[in-house]
Design a protein around this motif. Structure first.
Motif, PDB file in Angstrom:
ATOM      1  N   ILE A  15       1.200   6.774  -6.790  1.00 57.03           N
ATOM      2  CA  ILE A  15       0.146   7.755  -7.021  1.00 57.03           C
ATOM      3  C   ILE A  15       0.686   9.173  -6.851  1.00 57.03           C
ATOM      4  N   ARG A  16       1.478   9.376  -5.811  1.00 58.22           N
ATOM      5  CA  ARG A  16       2.028  10.716  -5.536  1.00 58.22           C
ATOM      6  C   ARG A  16       2.927  11.176  -6.680  1.00 58.22           C
TER       7      ARG A  16
ATOM      8  N   MET B 212       0.829  -1.207   0.000  1.00 59.25           N
ATOM      9  CA  MET B 212       0.000   0.000   0.000  1.00 59.25           C
ATOM     10  C   MET B 212       0.867   1.263   0.000  1.00 59.25           C
ATOM     11  N   ILE B 213       1.989   1.218   0.688  1.00 61.56           N
ATOM     12  CA  ILE B 213       2.912   2.356   0.681  1.00 61.56           C
ATOM     13  C   ILE B 213       3.499   2.549  -0.718  1.00 61.56           C
TER      14      ILE B 213
ATOM     15  N   ALA C 292      -8.194  -1.640  -4.660  1.00 57.83           N
ATOM     16  CA  ALA C 292      -8.016  -1.004  -3.351  1.00 57.83           C
ATOM     17  C   ALA C 292      -8.920  -1.653  -2.312  1.00 57.83           C
TER      18      ALA C 292
ATOM     19  N   ALA D 279       0.977   4.162  -2.809  1.00 58.29           N
ATOM     20  CA  ALA D 279       0.849   5.578  -2.451  1.00 58.29           C
ATOM     21  C   ALA D 279       1.975   6.399  -3.072  1.00 58.29           C
TER      22      ALA D 279
END
Length: 335
Positions: free
Chosen positions: A203-204, A196-197, A241, A200
């Motif tokens: 996505i960032r 999940m990190i 997700a 993230a």
């Protein structure tokens, strides 16, 4: 019973063994079962049917599309484990002292979600390809090489712990098995959180590049541009997700279940088991049945493979090879 009173005898492994051979005896009414509660057959039957239907759906989609081989393999193995696990619980309904059904459900329901998690990890590579390699800090295939081996380790630990606990004849042996299961579950939770990190970060970075470059930040392959414009592509992202959160939630529940030791208060609650083991995993698999990557990300699977990897889960077992067109010719300087 030797010198034990009847009440003392009902709490011994010998009593469980006797009741396994004589499950209809009235003497077994107060003997502790493997499950610590009375099984609800309707719930177990419903889960077995739902997961069987889910398995058929995964296989039908693969038969039609011939895509997402590794994903289909992982999810199918996970769902097969779920079906087997609930069949084991159904077997235990009339004889909850017998080892067979209990061991089957213990091992199968423990490792099933680990197979599913591996399938989820494989999807990130495809998403990176869909948006463009430049939006990821690492190569797309590296996500497979990082997360799948970690998941395999957690799967092995959970399988070993489940088998040891299911075959145990004493509380101490059961607790040793539970400790191994806890280590496997902790590994799975850590791997899922790491996944999940990684998502993230991706996505960032993707959003930051989009704010700087606009649509040029994304892969400009026409088929991928069209795919990213479809609502099914975005629906798959939400389904992925949701499934990831459900599997993580389930793993945290199983950790809490084992935190108080074998036979702790959480383990004695069938309603919690149904809600946080059965329902969560049903949601996870049905979301991916409806929004299957072979359908929602179909164009990604027909792209030419990366030169140094076969792709998918098989990339773990293949060394990087230099493509023929990039090999430098050697010349004999004395010629």
């Amino acid at each position: 019973m030797s010198n034990l009173t009847f009440e003392q005898w009902t709490h011994t492994p010998e009593a469980q063994e006797w009741c396994a051979d004589n499950p209809d005896s009235s003497m077994c009414d107060t003997v502790e079962t493997h499950y610590h509660y009375e099984l609800t057959n309707e719930a177990n039957l419903a889960f077995a049917i739902i997961f069987a239907i889910s398995l058929i759906c995964f296989l039908v989609v693969f038969a039609i599309t011939r895509r997402a081989v590794a994903f289909t393999l992982c999810l199918s193995l996970g769902v097969i484990c779920e079906v087997a696990g609930y069949v084991g619980r159904i077997m235990s309904y009339n004889n909850p002292w017998a080892d067979g059904g209990f061991m089957l459900q213990m091992v199968a329901l423990t490792i099933g979600p680990a197979f599913m998690a591996a399938g989820l990890y494989l999807c990130l590579r495809r998403i990176v390809t869909a948006y463009g390699q430049e939006n990821s800090w690492i190569r797309a295939r590296s996500y497979t090489l990082i997360f799948v081996p970690c998941d395999i380790i957690s799967l092995i630990l959970q399988a070993m712990g489940g088998a040891a606990a299911g075959a145990a004849t004493t509380i101490e042996d059961m607790q040793r098995g539970a400790d191994i299961m806890t280590a496997g579950l902790a590994c799975q939770v850590a791997t899922t959180v790491g996944f999940m990190i990684a998502v993230a970060f991706f996505i960032r970075r993707t959003r930051r590049r989009y704010s700087e470059l606009g649509w040029d930040a994304y892969e400009q392959n026409p088929s991928l541009v069209a795919m990213r414009g479809r609502w099914t592509f975005h629906a798959f992202m939400y389904a992925l997700a949701l499934s990831t959160i459900m599997i993580l939630w389930r793993s945290c529940f199983r950790l809490a279940e084992l935190a108080d030791g074998w036979g702790g208060p959480v383990m004695q609650r069938e309603d919690l088991f149904i809600g946080f083991e059965g329902v969560l995993i049903v949601v996870a698999v049905l979301a991916l049945n409806v929004f299957h990557p072979a359908v929602c990300l179909g164009e990604v699977f027909v792209l030419p493979p990366e030169p140094s990897s076969r792709g998918g889960i098989f990339g773990i077992f293949r060394r990087n090879r230099q493509p023929e067109e990039m090999k430098t010719e050697t010349f004999d300087e004395s010629a």
